[in-house]
Design an enzyme around this catalytic site. Structure first.
Site, PDB file in Angstrom:
ATOM      1  N   GLN A  81       0.810  -1.207   0.000  1.00 54.27           N
ATOM      2  CA  GLN A  81       0.000   0.000   0.000  1.00 54.27           C
ATOM      3  C   GLN A  81       0.852   1.270   0.000  1.00 54.27           C
ATOM      4  O   GLN A  81       2.040   1.253   0.305  1.00 54.27           O
ATOM      5  CB  GLN A  81      -0.917   0.012   1.231  1.00 54.27           C
ATOM      6  CG  GLN A  81      -2.027  -1.019   1.186  1.00 54.27           C
ATOM      7  CD  GLN A  81      -2.955  -0.889   2.379  1.00 54.27           C
ATOM      8  OE1 GLN A  81      -2.836  -1.626   3.337  1.00 54.27           O
ATOM      9  NE2 GLN A  81      -3.885   0.056   2.307  1.00 54.27           N
ATOM     10  N   HIS A  82       0.197   2.366  -0.336  1.00 55.80           N
ATOM     11  CA  HIS A  82       0.671   3.738  -0.121  1.00 55.80           C
ATOM     12  C   HIS A  82       1.764   4.221  -1.075  1.00 55.80           C
ATOM     13  O   HIS A  82       1.978   5.432  -1.184  1.00 55.80           O
ATOM     14  CB  HIS A  82       1.208   3.937   1.301  1.00 55.80           C
ATOM     15  CG  HIS A  82       0.246   3.654   2.407  1.00 55.80           C
ATOM     16  ND1 HIS A  82      -0.987   4.254   2.478  1.00 55.80           N
ATOM     17  CD2 HIS A  82       0.347   2.843   3.485  1.00 55.80           C
ATOM     18  CE1 HIS A  82      -1.608   3.830   3.571  1.00 55.80           C
ATOM     19  NE2 HIS A  82      -0.831   2.959   4.189  1.00 55.80           N
ATOM     20  N   ASP A 240      -2.303  -4.843  -0.118  1.00 51.99           N
ATOM     21  CA  ASP A 240      -1.941  -6.134   0.462  1.00 51.99           C
ATOM     22  C   ASP A 240      -2.788  -6.518   1.665  1.00 51.99           C
ATOM     23  O   ASP A 240      -3.176  -7.686   1.816  1.00 51.99           O
ATOM     24  CB  ASP A 240      -0.447  -6.186   0.803  1.00 51.99           C
ATOM     25  CG  ASP A 240       0.034  -5.012   1.636  1.00 51.99           C
ATOM     26  OD1 ASP A 240      -0.782  -4.148   2.034  1.00 51.99           O
ATOM     27  OD2 ASP A 240       1.249  -4.951   1.902  1.00 51.99           O
TER      28      ASP A 240
END
Length: 479
Positions: A81-82, A240
């Site tokens: 992520q991110h 994820d």
């Protein structure tokens, strides 16, 4: 290996350090082939990776699956992520991706929180209070420090978006991963035009948000460097943690503690979270519900590093002693201490190396358990409080991790036998395209959460209280 009973699907897990591919029989959940390839992350002040390296790793992992991948009918990508991926007009990365554990954007995160009216406004509007991990903070950092890179950017993607786009040739994301950017408003379930204007990001640069159960596209002709057949369906994919939730077939209220490069604790909820303290991120899940989640930056890698410094095997822990270790080697997200470093206190002449190592485990698990009650607020907390924690991730099979979680939580621990839950969740999402099922129901049909249950032991309240006290007293040292 027995013949598959149903169509084959592929689940991809593109994590921080490697990419894994899993070919799964959609009828039974049986893995019929797998592959894995590594990629690198920079060290030092920042944490960056080349997105092209992710795609090379994906190709290699899928190629290892052989003819099974070629026979697959659908594929889905779960990714870290991110991360901020910036692409030029030719679809090439402008610069390496800024990863979730790059904390250089902490000042930009603090400024954005203040400029928009404080953490309460952020929590209610966006579901989360952004920290250095969030993509919006990284974009603000990039605009401030590398304006030439921003000017060259014609598309902004998350890691799983980038890989899905390499398969389909189109720009798509999903609500689960989009909710971790900081520019997707949970209250409206869409991009927030006011915030995008505030950070100078043209919404035309962002991918289309594909809804749960929708097809993102099909494998394009130019993806001939992959063994997929032309026209193979491509699911929306997700981040994820949302993929792992799918892989477990989670129902509301079942708590999950994941021990990986980062540590996370989360549960599915039907109620939109809004925690102004910033401890709990109010993420969306990949199905249409919510995934309140708390995340630490320092988990298995930090404890392994301390074991290496002590010259010990990671299982060589000893009980007792007075030492407390806060293993915040990369700064920390929960608690919100992005500028912190590791801290050791309570050292005595009779302190052993094994006791120091156990203290590092205790410090890592304390941060996660301290956030668990907040994660389980609302209807995510309707489940039996004595129900076991689902323990997943790379550390879940380590005895020292298992025993530390049991002792500090006072709860039983269930360790699913299935190992590749992110890839399994992506595979379940791909299977749902073919069968019309809820992907979480697919995973429950596959019985992915099956595994031994370790009985609870009395909760070690004294250690939890000691660590909390050290954390409070050390605030000036931790930044």
């Amino acid at each position: 290996m027995s013949a598959a009973e149903g169509p084959l699907v592929v689940g991809i897990d593109s994590s921080t350090q490697s990419t894994k591919a899993l070919v799964v029989d959609a009828a039974t959940g049986t893995a019929v082939a797998s592959g894995q390839a590594p990629h690198t992350v920079t060290t030092g002040a920042g944490r960056e990776s080349d997105p092209e390296e992710w795609y090379r790793a994906l190709r290699e992992a899928v190629a290892q699956c052989g003819d099974a991948a070629r026979r697959a009918s659908a594929v889905s990508v779960g990714g870290q992520q991110h991360g901020l991926v910036t692409l030029d007009a030719q679809g090439r990365p402008v610069r390496p991706a800024l990863l979730w554990n790059d904390v250089r954007s902490a000042p930009q995160a603090r400024r954005l929180v203040a400029e928009l009216g404080g953490p309460e406004v952020w929590a209610e509007r966006f579901g989360s209070v952004p920290g250095a991990s969030f993509t919006v903070s990284k974009w603000a950092w990039l605009a401030e420090h590398e304006p030439e890179a921003v000017r060259a950017t014609t598309a902004v993607r998350l890691p799983h978006d980038y890989l899905t786009g390499r398969l389909t040739g189109t720009g798509t994301t999903d609500r689960g991963d989009a909710s971790g950017t900081g520019w997707w408003a949970a209250s409206a379930e869409g991009y927030d035009a006011d915030l995008l204007d505030r950070v100078g990001l043209d919404p035309a640069l962002l991918p289309r948000v594909v809804g749960p159960g929708e097809v993102a596209g099909t494998v394009r002709d130019s993806a001939g460097d992959l063994p997929f057949s032309h026209g193979t369906l491509v699911a929306a994919g997700t981040g994820d943690n949302a993929a792992a939730a799918l892989g477990l077939g989670l129902l509301p209220g079942t708590p999950v503690l994941s021990l990986g490069t980062s540590g996370t604790v989360y549960a599915v909820s039907r109620k939109r979270p809004a925690d102004p303290s910033g401890t709990v991120a109010g993420f969306a899940d990949a199905r249409g519900d919510w995934l309140p989640l708390a995340c630490t930056l320092n988990c298995t890698l930090a404890v392994d590093r301390i074991a290496a410094l002590l010259g010990l095997d990671r299982e060589a822990v000893e009980g007792g002693g007075t030492a407390t270790v806060l293993p915040y080697l990369d700064g920390e997200r929960t608690p919100a201490l992005p500028d912190a470093s590791g801290l050791l206190t309570g050292l005595r002449h009779d302190t052993t190396g094994g006791q120091l190592l156990q203290a590092a485990y205790d410090g890592a698990v304390h941060a996660l358990l301290a956030a668990l009650d907040r994660v389980l607020e609302g209807d995510a907390g309707d489940a039996d409080p004595a129900a076991p924690l689902l323990l997943i991730g790379g550390g879940a099979r380590g005895t020292a991790w298992q025993e530390t979680v049991r002792r500090l939580s006072g709860r039983g621990v269930q360790v699913p036998e299935a190992r590749e839950l992110v890839a399994l969740g992506a595979a379940a999402q791909a299977a749902g395209l073919l069968t019309g099922e809820d992907p979480a129901a697919v995973a429950r049909r596959w019985d992915t959460a099956r595994g031994p249950v370790l009985d609870p032991v009395p909760r070690d309240d004294a250690t939890m209280a000691r660590i909390s006290g050290v954390l409070a007293d050390a605030a000036p040292l931790l930044g």
